[in-house]
Scaffold this motif. Structure first.
Motif, mmCIF file in Angstrom:
data_model
loop_
_atom_site.group_PDB
_atom_site.id
_atom_site.type_symbol
_atom_site.label_atom_id
_atom_site.label_comp_id
_atom_site.label_asym_id
_atom_site.label_seq_id
_atom_site.Cartn_x
_atom_site.Cartn_y
_atom_site.Cartn_z
ATOM 1 N N PRO A 65 1.532 14.462 0.726
ATOM 2 C CA PRO A 65 1.010 15.609 -0.022
ATOM 3 C C PRO A 65 1.373 15.539 -1.510
ATOM 4 N N LEU A 66 0.437 15.929 -2.336
ATOM 5 C CA LEU A 66 0.608 15.876 -3.782
ATOM 6 C C LEU A 66 1.872 16.602 -4.239
ATOM 7 N N GLU A 67 2.225 17.715 -3.579
ATOM 8 C CA GLU A 67 3.424 18.466 -3.992
ATOM 9 C C GLU A 67 4.715 17.691 -3.729
ATOM 10 N N GLN A 68 4.667 16.606 -2.967
ATOM 11 C CA GLN A 68 5.844 15.780 -2.740
ATOM 12 C C GLN A 68 5.854 14.540 -3.635
ATOM 13 N N LEU A 69 4.819 14.358 -4.404
ATOM 14 C CA LEU A 69 4.711 13.178 -5.258
ATOM 15 C C LEU A 69 5.134 13.490 -6.689
ATOM 16 N N ALA A 70 5.679 12.501 -7.343
ATOM 17 C CA ALA A 70 6.029 12.598 -8.760
ATOM 18 C C ALA A 70 5.718 11.262 -9.405
ATOM 19 N N LEU A 71 5.390 11.289 -10.652
ATOM 20 C CA LEU A 71 5.156 10.071 -11.406
ATOM 21 C C LEU A 71 6.424 9.762 -12.180
ATOM 22 N N SER A 72 6.943 8.575 -12.012
ATOM 23 C CA SER A 72 8.184 8.225 -12.704
ATOM 24 C C SER A 72 7.976 6.965 -13.532
ATOM 25 N N PRO A 73 8.724 6.830 -14.620
ATOM 26 C CA PRO A 73 8.615 5.623 -15.436
ATOM 27 C C PRO A 73 9.309 4.451 -14.753
ATOM 28 N N SER A 88 0.831 -1.207 0.000
ATOM 29 C CA SER A 88 0.000 0.000 0.000
ATOM 30 C C SER A 88 0.866 1.258 0.000
ATOM 31 N N PHE A 89 0.213 2.387 -0.174
ATOM 32 C CA PHE A 89 0.893 3.682 -0.126
ATOM 33 C C PHE A 89 1.148 4.136 1.311
ATOM 34 N N GLU A 90 0.653 3.424 2.286
ATOM 35 C CA GLU A 90 0.755 3.834 3.687
ATOM 36 C C GLU A 90 2.177 4.164 4.145
ATOM 37 N N PRO A 91 3.216 3.430 3.747
ATOM 38 C CA PRO A 91 4.572 3.787 4.175
ATOM 39 C C PRO A 91 5.016 5.189 3.739
ATOM 40 N N ALA A 146 -2.310 7.879 -3.433
ATOM 41 C CA ALA A 146 -1.027 8.180 -2.780
ATOM 42 C C ALA A 146 -1.075 9.543 -2.104
ATOM 43 N N ALA A 147 -1.795 10.500 -2.706
ATOM 44 C CA ALA A 147 -1.885 11.854 -2.156
ATOM 45 C C ALA A 147 -2.682 11.901 -0.860
ATOM 46 N N LYS A 148 -3.404 10.839 -0.545
ATOM 47 C CA LYS A 148 -4.094 10.757 0.749
ATOM 48 C C LYS A 148 -3.098 10.501 1.874
ATOM 49 N N VAL A 149 -1.912 10.009 1.506
ATOM 50 C CA VAL A 149 -0.883 9.661 2.487
ATOM 51 C C VAL A 149 0.264 10.664 2.481
#
Length: 143
Positions: free
Chosen positions: A123-131, A80-83, A118-121
């Protein structure tokens, strides 16, 4: 005759963090952003271990001297995204989404659903989508 390899996971994690940090220290410099990709297996989809990031997340996110984590979250083995709740404020985290090994790109709707999950765990500003891995250790023409 096949031998069973017995490794203490805590000792292996400690040794891995120490080795990675030694390499990263040599690369650290002004204007350098250090990132690490945690590969979940790309050699014909083989892997060393399975399970989510839960068991290593706290130490990984707080002891590894990087600015950005590139994690794989493209299958059930990733957990899960929890970590992600343990990622320090100000550090970026990219999540691999595309399944290049199976020649299948995820649908836009599925990617958005997972990004918002993932943004529920974290913040969206710390997330990035990578290949996926990018510079994979093997190449197999299957598409």
């Amino acid at each position: 005759m096949e031998k069973e390899l017995r490794v203490d996971p805590e000792q292996m994690l400690t040794a891995s963090l120490k080795a990675d940090n030694a390499c990263l220290a040599a690369a650290r410099g002004s204007g350098v952003t250090l990132a690490i990709h945690l590969c979940r297996g790309n050699n014909r989809s083989l892997w060393y271990a399975e399970g989510g990031y839960d068991a290593i997340a706290e130490r990984l996110f707080h002891e590894l001297a990087v600015d950005r984590f590139l994690l794989e979250y493209d299958d059930e083995r990733s957990g899960s995204f929890e970590p992600l709740r343990l990622v320090p404020k100000g550090e970026d985290c990219g999540a691999r989404a595309d399944q290049f090994e199976t020649c299948r790109l995820e649908r836009k709707e599925d990617l958005l659903r997972r990004i918002y999950a993932a943004a529920k765990v974290l913040p969206l500003e710390q997330l990035a989508l990578s290949p996926q891995c990018g510079f994979a250790s093997t190449w197999k023409a299957t598409c």
